[in-house]
Design a protein around this motif. Structure first.
Motif, PDB file in Angstrom:
ATOM      1  N   SER A 116     -40.235  13.043  11.661  1.00  0.00           N
ATOM      2  CA  SER A 116     -39.430  14.285  11.973  1.00  0.00           C
ATOM      3  C   SER A 116     -39.943  14.445  13.464  1.00  0.00           C
ATOM      4  O   SER A 116     -38.881  15.240  14.317  1.00  0.00           O
ATOM      5  CB  SER A 116     -40.263  15.484  11.242  1.00  0.00           C
ATOM      6  N   PHE A 117     -40.960  14.636  14.139  1.00  0.00           N
ATOM      7  CA  PHE A 117     -41.436  14.856  15.551  1.00  0.00           C
ATOM      8  C   PHE A 117     -40.401  13.946  16.274  1.00  0.00           C
ATOM      9  O   PHE A 117     -39.949  14.456  17.335  1.00  0.00           O
ATOM     10  CB  PHE A 117     -43.044  14.583  15.632  1.00  0.00           C
ATOM     11  N   VAL A 161     -25.407  23.567  18.140  1.00  0.00           N
ATOM     12  CA  VAL A 161     -25.681  22.177  18.528  1.00  0.00           C
ATOM     13  C   VAL A 161     -27.269  22.021  17.975  1.00  0.00           C
ATOM     14  O   VAL A 161     -27.309  20.949  17.299  1.00  0.00           O
ATOM     15  CB  VAL A 161     -25.313  21.822  19.709  1.00  0.00           C
ATOM     16  N   GLU A 162     -27.858  22.720  18.603  1.00  0.00           N
ATOM     17  CA  GLU A 162     -29.471  22.343  18.380  1.00  0.00           C
ATOM     18  C   GLU A 162     -29.944  22.432  16.831  1.00  0.00           C
ATOM     19  O   GLU A 162     -30.622  21.564  16.576  1.00  0.00           O
ATOM     20  CB  GLU A 162     -30.182  23.150  19.327  1.00  0.00           C
ATOM     21  N   GLU A 163     -29.578  23.520  16.136  1.00  0.00           N
ATOM     22  CA  GLU A 163     -30.030  23.553  14.929  1.00  0.00           C
ATOM     23  C   GLU A 163     -29.399  22.686  14.097  1.00  0.00           C
ATOM     24  O   GLU A 163     -29.994  22.239  13.109  1.00  0.00           O
ATOM     25  CB  GLU A 163     -29.871  24.953  14.505  1.00  0.00           C
ATOM     26  N   VAL A 168     -30.851  17.748  10.781  1.00  0.00           N
ATOM     27  CA  VAL A 168     -30.342  16.242  10.180  1.00  0.00           C
ATOM     28  C   VAL A 168     -31.494  15.445   9.747  1.00  0.00           C
ATOM     29  O   VAL A 168     -31.756  14.768   8.747  1.00  0.00           O
ATOM     30  CB  VAL A 168     -29.656  15.472  11.493  1.00  0.00           C
ATOM     31  N   SER A 169     -32.915  15.784  10.673  1.00  0.00           N
ATOM     32  CA  SER A 169     -34.202  15.041  10.177  1.00  0.00           C
ATOM     33  C   SER A 169     -34.552  15.899   8.787  1.00  0.00           C
ATOM     34  O   SER A 169     -34.834  15.044   7.883  1.00  0.00           O
ATOM     35  CB  SER A 169     -35.217  15.645  11.181  1.00  0.00           C
ATOM     36  N   VAL A 170     -34.579  17.241   8.372  1.00  0.00           N
ATOM     37  CA  VAL A 170     -35.020  17.663   7.402  1.00  0.00           C
ATOM     38  C   VAL A 170     -34.087  17.147   6.014  1.00  0.00           C
ATOM     39  O   VAL A 170     -34.240  16.578   4.996  1.00  0.00           O
ATOM     40  CB  VAL A 170     -34.874  19.239   7.102  1.00  0.00           C
ATOM     41  N   GLY A 192     -40.866  22.231  10.739  1.00  0.00           N
ATOM     42  CA  GLY A 192     -41.961  22.604  12.013  1.00  0.00           C
ATOM     43  C   GLY A 192     -41.977  21.468  12.803  1.00  0.00           C
ATOM     44  O   GLY A 192     -42.300  21.644  13.986  1.00  0.00           O
ATOM     45  N   PHE A 193     -42.412  20.173  12.200  1.00  0.00           N
ATOM     46  CA  PHE A 193     -42.559  19.131  13.052  1.00  0.00           C
ATOM     47  C   PHE A 193     -41.290  18.636  13.787  1.00  0.00           C
ATOM     48  O   PHE A 193     -41.628  18.298  15.006  1.00  0.00           O
ATOM     49  CB  PHE A 193     -43.232  17.966  12.244  1.00  0.00           C
ATOM     50  N   THR A 194     -40.450  18.781  13.270  1.00  0.00           N
ATOM     51  CA  THR A 194     -38.949  18.313  14.143  1.00  0.00           C
ATOM     52  C   THR A 194     -38.617  19.238  15.152  1.00  0.00           C
ATOM     53  O   THR A 194     -38.393  18.902  16.204  1.00  0.00           O
ATOM     54  CB  THR A 194     -37.669  18.733  12.956  1.00  0.00           C
ATOM     55  N   ALA A 195     -39.023  20.469  15.091  1.00  0.00           N
ATOM     56  CA  ALA A 195     -38.748  21.556  16.040  1.00  0.00           C
ATOM     57  C   ALA A 195     -39.822  21.587  17.205  1.00  0.00           C
ATOM     58  O   ALA A 195     -39.491  21.818  18.112  1.00  0.00           O
ATOM     59  CB  ALA A 195     -38.525  22.969  15.531  1.00  0.00           C
ATOM     60  N   THR A 196     -40.953  21.066  16.850  1.00  0.00           N
ATOM     61  CA  THR A 196     -42.186  21.137  17.740  1.00  0.00           C
ATOM     62  C   THR A 196     -41.901  19.774  18.663  1.00  0.00           C
ATOM     63  O   THR A 196     -41.870  20.045  19.894  1.00  0.00           O
ATOM     64  CB  THR A 196     -43.348  20.697  17.040  1.00  0.00           C
ATOM     65  N   GLY A 197     -41.161  18.732  18.082  1.00  0.00           N
ATOM     66  CA  GLY A 197     -40.627  17.637  18.816  1.00  0.00           C
ATOM     67  C   GLY A 197     -39.377  18.024  19.955  1.00  0.00           C
ATOM     68  O   GLY A 197     -39.684  17.670  21.036  1.00  0.00           O
TER      69      GLY A 197
END
Length: 373
Positions: A116-117, A161-163, A168-170, A192-197
């Motif tokens: 995810s990150f 675009v960003e969201e 896609v990761s989730v 949370g891990f995806t957005a942190t990355g």
């Protein structure tokens, strides 16, 4: 044994010869209910290999990382890139530790969180920087107004675009790691891990550009653009991107606990969460258009309350999981599968911590790791 039987055995080939097989058998067909069904023996075997699939994902993310690295370095310059990297990494351990703490009741595997990150930092960031740049150039050309193009791109194009790229990761973990995606907390943690990355890579770009601007203007110290960008993005709002994407994760989390026959709900909830994430992201990006105090108004009246509400929901849901364990595990103790003391120990985070400490003290790290389950 007679000579005839010996001669008969010698005539039997040890391995079937191709020309003695039926054509259907040579092509890999097997009989099924009176007809021949072709099933290639090797087709798909490589893709079923976990090593091959994991290697493919790693290579794809690594290529995305190299491309986004080159793009960010080109925009910020070598010195700006190093400064941005050093400053952008500061909130990452804190955010990862917070999400991992939330997942302590039934922690998911690290491979999902690392994926995810990496997806957020590499794949989603690459999609966002390419799509946003293309959209803003197209809007600027169509409207002949670069200022309105920047505003429209930040408030409309970028959130969508960003969201979508982060979602896609989730979605991938929800589909391909369904047994490890069990509810609301899992959705929050993966998102949370995806957005942190993603925020990590984006902060490198913003902080690097700010440092490059300071180098051109000769600014330094507290009044520099770098200091201002660091205060807004790292000190005031390190939770901004995680908060947006967590709304998407909540949608997937509620879909995960929905009954299988509620197909409409299982599709509508993630879409609704994604729309809320886009809306909050658009409001945050467009806060500067509400006047000189618009940013602070949106920050205090929207972002902070939403952050508090999501945090409360996440902690409440974790306590709900512990209450569920306390209500259901005594039946296993009655059946003899658990000792009488284990249900009470497993339904309390404090007792779990004491058990892990005792296991580490008396039996080493291996038994301590068992206490995490």
């Amino acid at each position: 044994m007679s000579d005839g039987s010996v001669q008969y055995q010698q005539r039997q080939p040890a391995v079937p010869v191709l020309h003695e097989q039926r054509p259907e058998e040579a092509l890999g067909a097997v009989p099924e209910r009176g007809r021949w069904t072709y099933r290639p023996r090797r087709v798909g075997m490589v893709w079923r290999s976990k090593v091959f699939r994991a290697g493919t994902v790693i290579v794809a993310l690594a290529l995305c990382g190299l491309v986004i690295l080159a793009l960010v370095r080109e925009q910020t310059g070598p010195e700006g890139f190093l400064v941005g990297l050093g400053l952008a990494v500061l909130p990452v351990p804190l955010l990862m530790a917070a999400f991992r703490w939330l997942d302590r009741v039934e922690p998911g595997p690290w491979r999902n969180l690392i994926f995810s990150f990496a997806w957020g930092a590499c794949a989603a960031a690459l999609v966002a920087i390419i799509a946003n740049s293309f959209a803003m150039r197209w809007i600027a050309t169509a409207t002949a107004d670069p200022t309105s193009a920047d505003t429209l791109g930040a408030t409309v194009i970028a959130p969508v675009v960003e969201e979508s790229a982060k979602a896609v990761s989730v979605l991938l973990i929800f589909i391909f790691r369904r047994r490890e995606f069990r509810g609301v907390v899992d959705g929050i943690v993966v998102a949370g891990f995806t957005a942190t990355g993603f925020a990590f890579t984006e902060n490198i770009l913003y902080l690097g550009n700010a440092f490059d601007e300071d180098q051109q203007l000769g600014s330094s110290g507290i009044a520099s653009v770098t200091a201002g960008t660091f205060f807004v993005r790292i000190v005031m709002s390190p939770f901004a991107h995680p908060l947006f994407t967590v709304l998407t994760g909540l949608g997937f989390g509620f879909a995960a606990i929905s009954a299988r026959h509620h197909r409409v709900r299982r599709i509508a909830l993630p879409v609704l969460g994604l729309l809320f994430a886009m809306g909050l992201h658009a409001l945050w990006n467009g806060s500067s258009a509400f006047g000189p105090y618009g940013f602070y108004a949106v920050y205090g009246m929207v972002m902070v309350p939403v952050f508090a509400l999501v945090t409360w929901l996440a902690v409440w849901w974790r306590r709900r999981e512990l209450r569920t364990l306390a209500a259901e595990l005594p039946a296993y103790a009655t059946a003899g599968w658990l000792t009488p003391a284990e249900p009470l120990a497993l339904s309390s985070m404090r007792t779990r911590g004491v058990a892990r400490d005792l296991a580490r003290h008396w039996h080493g790290r291996q038994d301590r790791s068992r206490g995490r389950a």
